[in-house]
Write an enzyme that holds these catalytic residues in place. Structure first.
Site, PDB file in Angstrom:
ATOM      1  N   GLY A 354       0.844  26.081  84.090  1.00  9.30           N
ATOM      2  CA  GLY A 354       0.471  26.981  83.386  1.00  9.30           C
ATOM      3  C   GLY A 354       1.163  27.812  83.071  1.00  9.30           C
ATOM      4  O   GLY A 354       2.381  28.404  83.257  1.00  9.30           O
ATOM      5  N   THR A 355       1.960  27.913  81.312  1.00  7.95           N
ATOM      6  CA  THR A 355       3.088  27.837  80.854  1.00  7.95           C
ATOM      7  C   THR A 355       1.963  28.915  78.973  1.00  7.95           C
ATOM      8  O   THR A 355       1.959  29.187  78.721  1.00  7.95           O
ATOM      9  CB  THR A 355       3.090  26.359  79.874  1.00  7.95           C
ATOM     10  OG1 THR A 355       4.041  26.163  80.971  1.00  7.95           O
ATOM     11  CG2 THR A 355       4.890  27.094  78.681  1.00  7.95           C
ATOM     12  N   VAL A 356       3.828  29.944  78.553  1.00 11.57           N
ATOM     13  CA  VAL A 356       3.716  30.697  78.144  1.00 11.57           C
ATOM     14  C   VAL A 356       4.468  30.622  76.964  1.00 11.57           C
ATOM     15  O   VAL A 356       5.892  30.124  76.902  1.00 11.57           O
ATOM     16  CB  VAL A 356       3.429  32.359  77.980  1.00 11.57           C
ATOM     17  CG1 VAL A 356       2.165  33.033  78.882  1.00 11.57           C
ATOM     18  CG2 VAL A 356       4.805  32.921  78.695  1.00 11.57           C
TER      19      VAL A 356
END
Length: 535
Positions: A354-356
């Site tokens: 899950g990454t921004v």
């Protein structure tokens, strides 16, 4: 007024954003605006990037958090700097111990996959070396959103519900109660448009800001993490946090059709994108939307990825040199394997020798490409009670094969999927780019860069274009927007094509480039709640 915030029956076009004073692009509008506000208060692009990154831990907790890792590429004063803030395995944890305990692969949840978080150290290191404003001011927007709350945006709300459903099924045990109290306080995921707040998160961010992250690694927060770990049989200890330091590294690059493409070196897998581009630059492409173009892209990515999965690890454990993997001779040998049918890829043997995601830029020439992540959704499912710190599960990427370069060992960094990218030409900046999304990331880098460089698409169109995701062997997932004749043609070449309506599989990208008139040009991802905040 009744409406479905996720229902979009008609095609939508996003225009490019132009600005001259400053720009921040990321997957959440509140975070992008927070970064821009810091620019307007006299901060530089590095301050803006830190503010945006910290804010994202609040306004997009499904993808990243204070308990995750971060990487950054920073262009300032005519030079590109790299920061690797990925964490190490605890000193008390080894793969041999897990094998003896009966584990055949790394677990996804719980304490075993928790490595030392690096994100707070990244904020402090970037601020100390390049920032202009105090960290207390830079982190204030994130603290305010955590304390006062914000309305949940559409894609965030959808991903939150998906993660909650998964965690409700998978997380069994007292140690996970704090996750549900923090992220599902009403016994469910927050609805789209509903206000969510986390006072615990705000207090922890305030401690990190006031102490320049020392509270997280040596103070009160470190004590809380240690106590939580010991109570439930975890491996992470305060001494692991005390010993941690992010690494300043020299970025690696590849010259591709007149441009230099820059990535962070291993343990990250930006090297995969460079290896794929090194193979692809030996071909000439006349059209983007052709079966032959997609076929060669897929085959090159396959070959680069199997090499990456075999050879990339903590650089202290790698047995192959980066220069060998990026050599022209090795690219030629791998290129020769690409024919007219889909191949089953095998690792090659390089010559011995899950990454921004967010991008920020200012009017002084500073530019930042930054990415941070809790890995899978919210991470390990463990939230340190009373802190809002959601611990990541990045250690899941370790191998339990004792003969593998990425075998779990104490104080070792795992193979890492998050990669910021940067583009230059003739020694001058073009700018930051990135596509988050686990093992999609180097594939996204290759596709977006080729869209821009080979096929001359503007930054927004380069992000909008249909994408594919090579999964394994001959299995390739493609977006519904890919022309059907291309998917059919790839099937005839032996690719096992799976059409997917889940756009979340194909990554979320942002771009800020500086044109020859010294104007910033920004583009944001249509597959998420992306915004370009411009000044």
């Amino acid at each position: 007024m009744l409406y479905d915030p996720l229902y979009h029956p008609y095609p939508s076009k996003r225009s490019l954003s132009f600005a001259s004073r400053g720009m921040v692009a990321t997957s959440q509008g509140l975070a992008a605006q927070a970064g821009l506000d810091i620019l307007k208060k006299g901060g530089n692009a590095i301050d803006a990037a830190i503010a945006t990154a910290a804010c994202l831990t609040v306004v997009e907790p499904t993808s990243n958090g204070m308990g995750g890792d971060a990487f950054a590429l920073v262009w300032t004063k005519g030079r590109l700097h790299g920061l690797n803030a990925s964490g190490t395995a605890p000193a008390s944890l080894s793969g041999h111990d897990l094998i003896k305990a009966g584990h055949q692969e790394m677990p996804q949840y719980g304490w075993i996959p928790v490595t030392v978080p690096g994100a707070p150290a990244a904020w402090a290191a970037l601020s100390e070396r390049f920032g202009r404003l105090p960290l207390t001011e830079v982190l204030k927007p994130a603290i305010d959103y955590a304390e006062q709350g914000y309305p949940v945006s559409p894609v965030l709300g959808q991903n939150w519900q998906i993660a909650y459903t998964k965690y409700a099924q998978e997380l069994k045990g007292e140690e996970y109660e704090s996750w549900f109290k923090t992220f599902a306080p009403q016994g469910r995921a927050p609805f789209i448009g509903e206000i969510w707040r986390s006072p615990d998160h705000a207090r922890s961010l305030a401690q990190i800001a006031a102490s320049k992250a020392q509270a997280f690694y040596k103070g009160d927060l470190a004590d809380r993490i240690d106590a939580f770990s010991q109570k439930y049989g975890g491996y992470l200890r305060k001494r692991d946090l005390e010993d941690y330091q992010p690494l300043w590294v020299d970025p690696i690059h590849l010259h591709y059709r007149g441009y230099d493409v820059w990535e962070i070196p291993p343990n990250g897998h930006g090297l995969v994108a460079l290896m794929a581009l090194n193979i692809l630059k030996g071909f000439q492409f006349s059209a983007k939307d052709s079966i032959e173009t997609y076929h060669k892209q897929i085959e090159a990515i396959k070959l680069a990825y199997v090499d990456g999965r075999k050879y990339i690890a903590d650089p202290r454990s790698m047995e192959v040199k980066i220069s060998d993997l990026l050599s022209e001779g090795y690219a030629l040998e791998r290129r020769k394997l690409i024919g007219q049918t889909a191949l089953l890829p095998e690792p090659g043997t390089p010559p011995k020798g899950g990454t921004v995601y967010l991008a920020a830029a200012d009017d002084e020439g500073n530019m930042v490409s930054m990415i941070q992540s809790n890995y899978m959704d919210f991470g390990s499912g463990l939230v340190v009670p009373g802190t809002g710190i959601s611990l990541h599960n990045r250690g899941n990427n370790f191998s339990l094969d004792p003969h593998h370069a990425n075998f779990l060992e104490p104080k070792k960094r795992p193979y890492h999927t998050i990669i910021p990218g940067f583009l230059t030409k003739d020694g001058n900046t073009v700018g930051p780019f990135g596509v988050m999304g686990g093992f999609m990331q180097p594939q996204g880098h290759v596709q977006v860069l080729m869209n821009a460089i080979d096929f001359h698409l503007n930054p927004q169109a380069a992000l909008d274009a249909p994408r594919f995701l090579w999964v394994q062997d001959r299995h390739v997932q493609v977006e519904r927007s890919l022309p059907s004749h291309i998917g059919d043609g790839l099937s005839r070449m032996g690719h096992e094509i799976e059409w997917s309506a889940n756009t979340g599989l194909f990554g979320r990208g942002q771009i800020i480039w500086r044109n020859d008139k010294d104007v910033l040009v920004g583009a944001t991802e249509p597959r998420t709640d992306g915004v370009v905040a411009a000044w």
